[in-house]
Design an enzyme around this catalytic site. Structure first.
Site, short mmCIF file in Angstrom:
data_model
loop_
_atom_site.label_atom_id
_atom_site.label_comp_id
_atom_site.label_asym_id
_atom_site.label_seq_id
_atom_site.Cartn_x
_atom_site.Cartn_y
_atom_site.Cartn_z
N GLY A 83 -58.28 -79.82 -44.31
CA GLY A 83 -59.08 -80.94 -44.33
C GLY A 83 -59.49 -81.66 -45.39
O GLY A 83 -60.05 -82.75 -45.35
N PRO B 47 -54.08 -76.32 -46.00
CA PRO B 47 -54.32 -77.80 -46.44
C PRO B 47 -53.01 -78.26 -45.75
O PRO B 47 -51.76 -77.90 -46.07
CB PRO B 47 -54.18 -77.85 -47.94
N GLY B 48 -53.02 -79.63 -45.26
CA GLY B 48 -51.88 -80.40 -44.79
C GLY B 48 -51.79 -81.79 -45.29
O GLY B 48 -50.94 -81.87 -46.34
N ARG B 49 -52.45 -82.52 -44.92
CA ARG B 49 -52.61 -83.88 -45.67
C ARG B 49 -52.78 -83.85 -47.09
O ARG B 49 -52.14 -84.80 -47.80
CB ARG B 49 -53.80 -84.79 -45.09
N TYR C 152 -56.53 -95.12 -35.07
CA TYR C 152 -57.83 -94.95 -35.82
C TYR C 152 -58.29 -96.08 -36.77
O TYR C 152 -59.57 -95.78 -37.22
CB TYR C 152 -57.60 -93.70 -36.60
N CYS D 221 -44.58 -104.31 -28.98
CA CYS D 221 -45.17 -105.39 -28.14
C CYS D 221 -46.71 -105.49 -27.89
O CYS D 221 -47.02 -105.53 -26.85
CB CYS D 221 -44.32 -105.39 -26.69
N GLU D 222 -47.28 -105.42 -29.01
CA GLU D 222 -48.74 -105.25 -28.93
C GLU D 222 -49.14 -105.92 -30.19
O GLU D 222 -48.90 -105.88 -31.30
CB GLU D 222 -49.26 -103.83 -29.02
N TYR E 292 -49.15 -87.06 -40.83
CA TYR E 292 -49.50 -87.55 -39.61
C TYR E 292 -48.99 -88.97 -39.15
O TYR E 292 -49.20 -89.70 -38.72
CB TYR E 292 -51.02 -87.48 -39.30
C1 LIG Z 1 -56.70 -75.60 -37.61
C2 LIG Z 1 -56.19 -76.64 -38.60
N1 LIG Z 1 -56.00 -76.16 -39.67
C3 LIG Z 1 -55.35 -77.11 -40.75
C4 LIG Z 1 -55.30 -78.51 -40.41
C5 LIG Z 1 -54.71 -79.30 -41.27
O1 LIG Z 1 -55.77 -80.19 -41.70
P1 LIG Z 1 -55.49 -81.24 -42.98
O2 LIG Z 1 -54.24 -81.95 -42.82
O3 LIG Z 1 -56.67 -82.31 -42.84
O4 LIG Z 1 -55.62 -80.66 -44.32
C6 LIG Z 1 -55.60 -78.93 -39.16
C7 LIG Z 1 -55.73 -80.29 -38.88
O5 LIG Z 1 -56.79 -81.13 -38.86
C8 LIG Z 1 -56.05 -78.06 -38.13
O6 LIG Z 1 -56.41 -78.34 -36.88
N1 LIG Z 2 -53.87 -87.48 -36.76
C1 LIG Z 2 -54.85 -87.31 -37.75
C2 LIG Z 2 -55.47 -85.95 -38.11
C3 LIG Z 2 -55.47 -85.13 -37.33
C4 LIG Z 2 -55.79 -83.60 -37.98
C5 LIG Z 2 -54.98 -82.53 -37.19
N2 LIG Z 2 -55.78 -81.40 -37.07
C6 LIG Z 2 -54.88 -88.25 -38.75
O1 LIG Z 2 -53.74 -89.16 -38.57
O2 LIG Z 2 -55.61 -88.50 -39.80
#
Ligand SMILES: Cc1ncc(COP(=O)(O)O)c(C=O)c1O
Ligand SMILES: N[C@@H](CCCC[NH3+])C(=O)O
Length: 423
Positions: free
Chosen positions: A251, A287-289, A325, A352-353, A382
């Protein structure tokens, strides 16, 4: 707008400019576009690796599980494996990529609020490291499947810590009003702990919470950690057990715009959590994002310029975030220098939007014209992972660049790919 600069935090580590052209990983975008065509997602592998290393360095005694939902490919899995990270998956498809990329099963954690029986069976058969239980029904399902395979499955329980983080409502997952997890406040989560402990086919290795995505405020993480530590101690005491691990999810936010507030670093997060989580509790983060978002630049070619509208060769199918979003991005002309006075443009896709907007208002040289390449930074998370085939556009490739070399890690879809599902 004479010469572009890459001084801002939104650009990946190896980005620089030469004669008005953006270079990534030692390669100019013109050369990349000529070889791979556009639209293309260019991923700076050094930046990805450095970000992984920063997370690993911040939590030397913990576990860093990369959130695969942000962007996953077998090549990425290979980097994670090599750098010592673990991996979170949230579907059978992500699990298949983890496997294809050679991640050891014990380093994979399975999330999701409605994993299918087939997905659970596949994961347990593979020997997956951990399944995060999200409901009482799932607890029963995983126990039944583990029993059938004659194994004791390691599990965590996803807990709602009751923290409403300051982010987009779609991405806040820590409050009571979310579909994810079991409520701490109502006693559901404590009941789940009792049931797991009473089930010989399940091994409770930790508790999990995830308060949401794109969060800058470290206090929210501290509050969630504080509640989770308290809850963990409480259920340990009640049941006379030790639960070794606290997984506090992902997050951490990233800036998308020049001049936007800077993101907290993994080290800063570690410091905040270190003040709340006792040293005998093993911390895990997901961490992902914050790992992949800033590593990747989307490159499009301008097709038409009509008044303030610049149309490019992709759109909401490869990046659904602005349309979904209202997410804000910036863009630059990346293929040449220009001395033309800046004007404010809206960058739109080819769908087409009317809502098919990639950047809603950005200053670009007034002489922007067909054939120019536009680069949109912070496009790693994402976007390609959430891309669709809307209007039957083929999804773009992801090309990893490093030390002057480029390789495709996800190839572009072809017309044949698009047609293959029709019967
Ligand atoms: C359970 C869980 N872990 C990790 C993440 C990765 O989150 P982020 O990409 O915000 O770090 C998410 C997506 O929000 C999630 O749902
Ligand atoms: N899809 C969303 C984040 C979702 C988080 C997934 N758990 C974005 O673009 O920021």
């Amino acid at each position: 707008m004479g010469s572009n600069t890459v001084t801002d935090q939104v650009w990946p580590r190896t980005a620089d400019w030469a004669g008005g052209e953006l270079r990534l990983g030692g390669l100019g975008v013109r050369e990349l576009a000529a070889e791979f065509a556009t639209p293309v997602y260019v991923l700076d592998e050094d930046d990805f690796r450095a970000r992984c290393a920063a997370w690993m360095g911040a939590f030397p005694d913990g576990d860093v599980h990369y959130g695969g939902k942000a962007f996953l490919a077998p090549a990425v899995v290979g980097w994670l494996r090599e750098l010592g990270l673990s991996l979170d998956v949230c579907s059978g498809g992500e699990l298949a990529v983890a496997r294809r990329g050679g991640m050891p099963a014990e380093r994979v954690v399975f999330h999701g609020n409605n994993k299918s029986v087939a997905e659970i069976r596949d994961a347990v058969r593979w020997g997956i490291g951990c399944i995060v239980l999200d409901s009482f029904q799932e607890l029963e399902r995983v126990a039944d499947i583990a029993r059938a395979f004659g194994v004791r499955q390691a599990v965590m329980i996803r807990v709602k810590p009751g923290v409403d983080a300051d982010t987009h409502a779609s991405w806040a997952t820590g409050g009571e009003n979310t579909k994810f997890g079991l409520s701490m406040a109502s006693g559901e989560a404590a009941e789940a702990v009792r049931r797991v402990l009473a089930e010989p086919a399940l091994d409770l290795v930790g508790l999990h919470s995830h308060i949401g995505s794109q969060i800058f405020d470290l206090d929210s993480f501290a509050t969630a950690a504080h509640r989770m530590v308290g809850f963990l101690r409480e259920v340990e005491k009640e049941n006379g057990v030790t639960i070794g691990k606290l997984d506090l999810g992902g997050g951490l936010g990233v800036p998308y715009l020049p001049g936007e507030k800077t993101a907290p670093t993994p080290a800063e997060l570690a410091e905040v959590l270190g003040a709340v989580v006792p040293p005998d509790m093993r911390i895990a983060l997901e961490p992902g994002r914050s790992v992949v978002g800033p590593t990747t630049v989307a490159v499009y070619e301008v097709g038409t310029v009509k008044g303030r509208f610049i149309s490019v060769d992709g759109g909401m199918s490869d990046n659904p975030r602005p349309a979904t979003y209202g997410a804000a991005y910036t863009a630059v002309v990346a293929s040449r220098a220009s001395d033309a006075a800046p004007e404010t443009f809206t960058i739109v896709g080819k769908h087409c939007e009317t809502g098919d907007i990639l950047v809603d208002g950005v200053d670009l040289p007034g002489d922007v014209r067909p054939g120019d390449l536009l680069a949109i930074p912070c496009s790693g998370a994402y976007q390609r992972s959430a891309a669709s085939n809307y209007n039957l556009l083929p999804r773009p490739p992801v090309v990893a660049v490093r030390d002057g070399a480029a390789r495709t890690i996800v190839r572009r879809e072809t017309e044949e790919d698009l047609l293959r599902l029709y019967v």
